[in-house]
Design a protein around this motif. Sequence first.
Motif, short mmCIF file in Angstrom:
data_model
loop_
_atom_site.label_atom_id
_atom_site.label_comp_id
_atom_site.label_asym_id
_atom_site.label_seq_id
_atom_site.Cartn_x
_atom_site.Cartn_y
_atom_site.Cartn_z
N GLY A 50 2.55 13.73 -5.27
CA GLY A 50 1.10 13.89 -5.29
C GLY A 50 0.59 15.30 -5.50
N THR A 51 1.29 16.27 -4.94
CA THR A 51 0.78 17.65 -5.06
C THR A 51 1.84 18.62 -5.53
N THR A 52 1.36 19.65 -6.20
CA THR A 52 2.19 20.81 -6.49
C THR A 52 1.71 21.91 -5.57
N GLU A 53 2.64 22.41 -4.77
CA GLU A 53 2.32 23.44 -3.80
C GLU A 53 2.95 24.73 -4.26
N ILE A 54 2.11 25.73 -4.42
CA ILE A 54 2.61 27.02 -4.85
C ILE A 54 2.27 28.01 -3.76
N ALA A 55 3.26 28.75 -3.29
CA ALA A 55 2.96 29.69 -2.21
C ALA A 55 3.87 30.90 -2.25
N VAL A 56 3.29 32.03 -1.88
CA VAL A 56 4.08 33.25 -1.69
C VAL A 56 4.20 33.45 -0.19
N ILE A 57 5.45 33.51 0.25
CA ILE A 57 5.73 33.59 1.68
C ILE A 57 6.32 34.94 2.02
N SER A 58 5.83 35.51 3.12
CA SER A 58 6.35 36.79 3.58
C SER A 58 5.99 36.96 5.05
N THR A 62 -0.27 34.12 -0.37
CA THR A 62 -1.22 33.50 -1.31
C THR A 62 -0.72 32.11 -1.61
N LYS A 63 -1.63 31.23 -1.92
CA LYS A 63 -1.22 29.85 -2.19
C LYS A 63 -2.20 29.13 -3.08
N GLN A 64 -1.71 28.04 -3.63
CA GLN A 64 -2.51 27.12 -4.44
C GLN A 64 -1.92 25.75 -4.20
N SER A 65 -2.76 24.76 -4.04
CA SER A 65 -2.25 23.41 -3.91
C SER A 65 -3.07 22.58 -4.89
N ILE A 66 -2.40 22.03 -5.90
CA ILE A 66 -3.17 21.22 -6.85
C ILE A 66 -2.66 19.79 -6.86
N ARG A 67 -3.57 18.88 -7.15
CA ARG A 67 -3.21 17.47 -7.08
C ARG A 67 -2.70 16.96 -8.42
N PRO A 85 0.47 19.28 3.19
CA PRO A 85 0.18 20.19 2.07
C PRO A 85 -0.57 21.43 2.56
N SER A 86 -0.30 22.56 1.94
CA SER A 86 -0.93 23.80 2.41
C SER A 86 -2.44 23.80 2.17
N GLY A 87 -2.90 22.90 1.30
CA GLY A 87 -4.34 22.85 1.04
C GLY A 87 -5.06 21.82 1.90
N ILE A 117 0.84 -1.20 0.00
CA ILE A 117 0.00 0.00 0.00
C ILE A 117 0.87 1.25 0.00
N ARG A 118 0.47 2.23 -0.81
CA ARG A 118 1.04 3.57 -0.68
C ARG A 118 0.00 4.34 0.13
N PRO A 119 0.28 4.62 1.39
CA PRO A 119 -0.75 5.18 2.27
C PRO A 119 -1.15 6.62 1.91
N LEU A 120 -0.27 7.32 1.18
CA LEU A 120 -0.62 8.69 0.82
C LEU A 120 -0.98 8.77 -0.64
N LYS A 121 -2.00 9.56 -0.90
CA LYS A 121 -2.37 9.80 -2.28
C LYS A 121 -2.61 11.29 -2.41
N ASP A 122 -2.15 11.86 -3.50
CA ASP A 122 -2.34 13.31 -3.70
C ASP A 122 -1.88 14.13 -2.49
N GLY A 123 -0.79 13.71 -1.87
CA GLY A 123 -0.22 14.50 -0.78
C GLY A 123 -0.86 14.31 0.58
N VAL A 124 -1.98 13.63 0.63
CA VAL A 124 -2.65 13.45 1.92
C VAL A 124 -2.83 11.97 2.24
N ILE A 125 -3.09 11.70 3.51
CA ILE A 125 -3.26 10.32 3.93
C ILE A 125 -4.55 9.75 3.34
#
Length: 341
Positions: free
Chosen positions: A163-171, A177-182, A109-111, A65-73
């Motif tokens: 599993g995920t692409t995490e896009i974030a602006v950090i300051s 701002t952020k986006q998390s796509i699977r 994941p940020s989402g 088993i791969r317990p994580l899918k799309d970045g989440v359990i």
Amino acid sequence: MGFFSFRQDLAIDLGTANTIIMKDGQIILDEPSVVAFDKRTNEVLAVGTEARKMYEKGHAYIETIRPLKDGVIADFNAAEQMLRSLIKMINKRNRRLFAPSLKLVICIPSGSTEVETRAVHDSGEQAGGREVYMIFEPMAAAIGIGLDVLAPEGNMIVDIGGGTTEIAVISYGGIATKQSIRIAGDEFTMDIMEHLRRAHNVRIGERTAEDIKINVGSALKELNEDAPEEYTIWGADQMDTLPREIKINYTEIAGCIDKSIVKIEKAILDTLEATPPELYGDIVKNGIYLTGGGALLRGLSKRLTDRFGIAFQVPDDPLHAVAKGTAVALKNTDNFNFLIR
Ligand SMILES: Nc1ncnc2c1ncn2[C@@H]1O[C@H](COP(=O)(O)OP(=O)(O)OP(=O)(O)O)[C@@H](O)[C@H]1O
Ligand SMILES: [Mg+2]
């Protein structure tokens, strides 16, 4: 500190593809996120590399088993067992007799929804964590590549994992701002499997498709530098099940993963659009940082740089950026108030 009250501090990058555990700023474990069970007894047979060897091989009583899918359990029990076994592996290597109490920082994941966040927290506790903190992945990646996340300066991270692409602006120690796509590395792998089925009439497994991606994967149909040689694979013909030899070149792969890269580009664009102008200015000046295993895809940083007119850069060791940042967070649990408890 008494013998029995020994505490162990661990930073964990619980990834869809790989789990990395760090201690005292060093990587002490880096294993595929796979666990193998005995179907008859539900006992864990293997974890990490050993379990991955069994993956998709099909066995009467072994279930991998791969317990994580799309970045989440996706499988709570399997995730917990995997974490527990990996931590046991560390203690065994150190010939430790007693399981120490654990302080953990685990990235998410940020989402993540509240339920998903709780699932990670509970897995950490079930695996022996007394104090469990969580950190958002892009924040960890930013820290891991050495950015000062507390500074009043905008920095953009694009972490392309399995599993995920995490896009974030950090300051200012926060995510502006952020986006998390699977859509990430696993999706490229799926694209390749589908392409071989359609264009070559051949069925291949996930591992072969990943090998193709790593050996001849490309984000550009034309690479000027480091163009890889053709790659040969064997697969079963769908019509007659006879073995077929297929030579694959990078241009073909660039074509079949293009649609997934376009989705990542769209998410980057959306994030840039939602970024406050002052931070946008910082990003144009500083460039955008690409991390995660997907950052290693040939031609990707060039494609994105050309597409957005902002320099995309790949730091050293992009695969370990999140883990390294999580380890820094572990040392700073008192002053990083962006950690989640
Ligand atoms: N050289 C390479 N070229 C293209 N892709 C690669 C390369 N090396 C690794 N990858 C891909 O990177 C992905 C793994 O990256 P990473 O370890 O950052 O993911 P993860 O942290 O486990 O996943 P997530 O963050 O989504 O939970 C896999 O899909 C893997 O196939
Ligand atoms: Mg990751």
